[in-house]
Design a protein around this motif. Structure first.
Motif, short mmCIF file in Angstrom:
data_model
loop_
_atom_site.label_atom_id
_atom_site.label_comp_id
_atom_site.label_asym_id
_atom_site.label_seq_id
_atom_site.Cartn_x
_atom_site.Cartn_y
_atom_site.Cartn_z
N ASP A 99 9.30 -0.10 12.08
CA ASP A 99 10.23 -1.17 12.49
C ASP A 99 10.64 -1.99 11.26
N LYS A 100 10.33 -3.31 11.32
CA LYS A 100 10.75 -4.18 10.20
C LYS A 100 9.63 -4.35 9.18
N TRP A 101 8.65 -3.46 9.24
CA TRP A 101 7.50 -3.61 8.35
C TRP A 101 7.36 -2.41 7.42
N LEU A 102 6.76 -2.67 6.27
CA LEU A 102 6.24 -1.57 5.47
C LEU A 102 4.77 -1.49 5.87
N GLU A 103 4.34 -0.29 6.24
CA GLU A 103 2.93 -0.13 6.58
C GLU A 103 2.25 0.75 5.55
N ILE A 104 1.25 0.19 4.90
CA ILE A 104 0.46 0.98 3.94
C ILE A 104 -0.89 1.22 4.61
N LEU A 138 3.51 -16.76 -5.40
CA LEU A 138 3.96 -15.38 -5.58
C LEU A 138 5.14 -15.31 -6.54
N ASN A 139 5.23 -14.18 -7.23
CA ASN A 139 6.38 -13.93 -8.10
C ASN A 139 7.05 -12.66 -7.55
N LYS A 140 7.82 -12.85 -6.46
CA LYS A 140 8.37 -11.69 -5.75
C LYS A 140 9.59 -11.12 -6.45
N LYS A 141 9.66 -9.79 -6.47
CA LYS A 141 10.83 -9.10 -7.04
C LYS A 141 11.08 -7.84 -6.21
N PRO A 142 12.35 -7.38 -6.13
CA PRO A 142 12.58 -6.10 -5.45
C PRO A 142 11.83 -5.00 -6.19
N THR A 143 11.04 -4.24 -5.44
CA THR A 143 10.15 -3.24 -6.05
C THR A 143 10.32 -1.89 -5.36
N GLN A 144 10.38 -0.82 -6.16
CA GLN A 144 10.42 0.53 -5.59
C GLN A 144 8.98 0.99 -5.40
N LEU A 145 8.63 1.27 -4.15
CA LEU A 145 7.24 1.61 -3.85
C LEU A 145 6.74 2.85 -4.58
N LEU A 160 3.65 -5.36 5.55
CA LEU A 160 4.40 -6.37 4.81
C LEU A 160 5.83 -6.40 5.35
N PRO A 161 6.40 -7.60 5.53
CA PRO A 161 7.75 -7.66 6.10
C PRO A 161 8.79 -7.08 5.14
N LEU A 162 9.70 -6.26 5.70
CA LEU A 162 10.78 -5.68 4.88
C LEU A 162 12.00 -6.59 4.98
N ASP A 163 12.70 -6.78 3.87
CA ASP A 163 13.93 -7.58 3.89
C ASP A 163 15.09 -6.69 4.32
N ALA A 164 15.93 -7.23 5.20
CA ALA A 164 17.07 -6.44 5.69
C ALA A 164 17.99 -6.04 4.53
N ILE A 210 11.15 -2.95 -1.58
CA ILE A 210 10.62 -4.13 -0.87
C ILE A 210 10.45 -5.29 -1.84
N ASN A 211 10.62 -6.50 -1.31
CA ASN A 211 10.51 -7.69 -2.12
C ASN A 211 9.05 -8.17 -2.11
N ILE A 212 8.32 -7.90 -3.19
CA ILE A 212 6.89 -8.27 -3.23
C ILE A 212 6.50 -8.74 -4.63
N ASP A 213 5.34 -9.35 -4.70
CA ASP A 213 4.74 -9.63 -6.01
C ASP A 213 3.97 -8.36 -6.38
N GLU A 214 4.59 -7.55 -7.24
CA GLU A 214 4.09 -6.21 -7.52
C GLU A 214 2.64 -6.24 -8.04
N THR A 215 2.38 -7.14 -8.98
CA THR A 215 1.03 -7.21 -9.57
C THR A 215 0.00 -7.52 -8.51
N LYS A 216 0.37 -8.43 -7.60
CA LYS A 216 -0.61 -8.85 -6.59
C LYS A 216 -0.84 -7.75 -5.56
N ILE A 217 0.22 -7.04 -5.17
CA ILE A 217 0.04 -5.97 -4.19
C ILE A 217 -0.76 -4.82 -4.84
N PHE A 218 -0.53 -4.61 -6.13
CA PHE A 218 -1.32 -3.64 -6.89
C PHE A 218 -2.80 -3.99 -6.75
#
Ligand SMILES: Nc1ncnc2c1ncn2[C@@H]1O[C@H](COP(=O)(O)OP(=O)(O)OP(=O)(O)O)[C@@H](O)[C@H]1O
Ligand SMILES: [Mg+2]
Length: 366
Positions: A290-295, A215-222, A359-363, A253-261
């Motif tokens: 809670d501590k998750w992002l739910e899509i 993964l190439n995770k980066k802070p991403t604005q949903l 997906l887990p959210l970072d505090a 959220i900290n995700i690999d934007e391309t992959k979640i896309f």
């Protein structure tokens, strides 16, 4: 289940059952704990009381391949106990495994005084195990062969598409220079973005076929991610007569934007394809739970065919589509798994389908 009700004891007379139960030691194993390793000298027969045990064989210095599972009321380790040869696979506890261990020496002494019927039952069990493992092994080999084939095919495609893609991209640049009007520039930017997506998509299939999910995770604005998603699919939705609605909470959220896309694209494309040209509605929601992002991605299509629901996320499971490879949902799951998230669905025949991705959210980004 309790010890005495395990199927293994039904092979024996009551007197021997109590002797065997007296010998058995019940142990609970933590998740992914190794119960025994390949090459170890066998000292116990194991009865699974709860959870499940996975068997893996070493295929390279650091890689293991799962070859079979034992569930509650099943037993394992009997081959080594009977012939004294080193263990042929590694046994790993999963799903809260609770196991009874019967020492080899004690078991062999009891078996010496056991009537032939009990031995015959054990023999039957072993043959059944052998058949099951062989079938599973053959299926896995076929699966691997298919993956290699997919990898080779995509590799060739990426190679052959490079020059036409470059041509399209270059032409788009030239058009922009010749016609710097905003709507033309916007159209050309869309063409270029779609070309880049095609290359990335092909590379992702290649990665998947090689079992690589870095993964190439980066802070991403949903909100931005979903706006881009809607923009790139605008024409597709229009053409397919799909009403697309999105309700996205402003979350970072900290995700690999391309992959979640890619995950979104695979699931939304499935929904559009399920409408079979008749049009329909897709509603996408993203919210904090809670501590998750739910899509959630809900469609009002025909529902996932019942016969494939259990195996839905497996590669090459496809139904009722011309040209479906059955990789879309398997890739989506591999990406969600790499993010340490969860993916599941609810589907009803004629009642539509809703996918949930957590997906887990970072505090620190919250
Ligand atoms: N939202 C949905 N509604 C109804 N059926 C669905 C939906 N999503 C998937 N399916 C069914 O599940 C099958 C598997 O989907 P999956 O995305 O894994 O593979 P595919 O779409 O057939 O092929 P690929 O995605 O590789 O082109 C589909 O063939 C389709 O029958
Ligand atoms: Mg698909």
């Amino acid at each position: 289940m309790n010890l005495e009700s395990h199927r293994f004891f039904s092979y024996f007379q009551p007197e021997q059952v109590s002797q065997l139960c007296a010998l058995a030691e019940v142990e609970s194993f933590g998740d992914r704990k190794v119960i025994f390793d390949e090459g170890e000298i066998p000292d116990f027969l194991y009865l699974v009381l709860e959870g499940q045990v996975e068997f893996c064989k070493r295929i390279s210095a650091s890689k293991y391949q799962a070859i079979a599972f034992a569930h509650a009321n099943e037993l394992f380790g009997e081959f080594g106990v009977l012939d004294g040869q080193p263990r042929s696979a590694r046994a790993i506890a999963c799903a809260g495994a609770r196991v009874a261990k019967i020492p080899r020496d004690g078991l062999m002494a009891i078996l010496q005084n056991t009537p032939g019927t009990a031995v015959l039952e054990i023999f039957r069990h072993i043959i059944h195990q052998l058949r099951m493992t062989t079938t599973q092994y053959v299926n896995q080999i076929i699966h691997q062969e298919k993956m290699v084939l997919v990898g080779e095919m995509v590799n060739t495609l990426i190679h052959d598409f490079k020059s036409p893609f470059n041509g399209i991209q270059l032409s788009s640049e030239i058009i922009k220079e010749m016609h710097p009007e905003p709507d033309i520039v916007e159209g050309c930017d869309l063409i270029e973005a779609q070309i880049t997506r095609m290359v990335v998509m092909a590379e992702e299939v290649l990665e998947f076929s090689r079992g690589n999910s870095s993964l190439n995770k980066k802070p991403t604005q949903l909100e931005g991610l979903f706006q881009q998603f809607e923009k790139l699919n605008h024409t597709y939705f229009q053409f397919s007569q799909v009403e697309y609605l999105a309700e996205i909470e402003p979350i970072a959220i900290n995700i690999d934007e391309t992959k979640i896309f890619r995950v979104l694209q695979n699931l939304v494309t499935n929904a559009v394809e399920a409408f079979e040209g008749r049009g329909g509605r897709i509603k996408v929601r993203a919210k904090r739970v809670d501590k998750w992002l739910e899509i959630s991605i809900a469609d009002n299509g025909p529902g996932i065919p019942e016969e494939i629901r259990d195996r839905f996320f497996e590669a090459f499971v496809t139904q009722g589509k011309r040209g479906g490879t059955g990789l879309g949902s398997a890739i989506a799951k591999s990406i969600v798994d790499a993010h340490e998230g969860q993916i599941y669905f609810q589907s009803q025949t004629l009642g539509g389908t809703t996918f949930y991705i957590r997906l887990p959210l970072d505090a620190d980004l919250a």
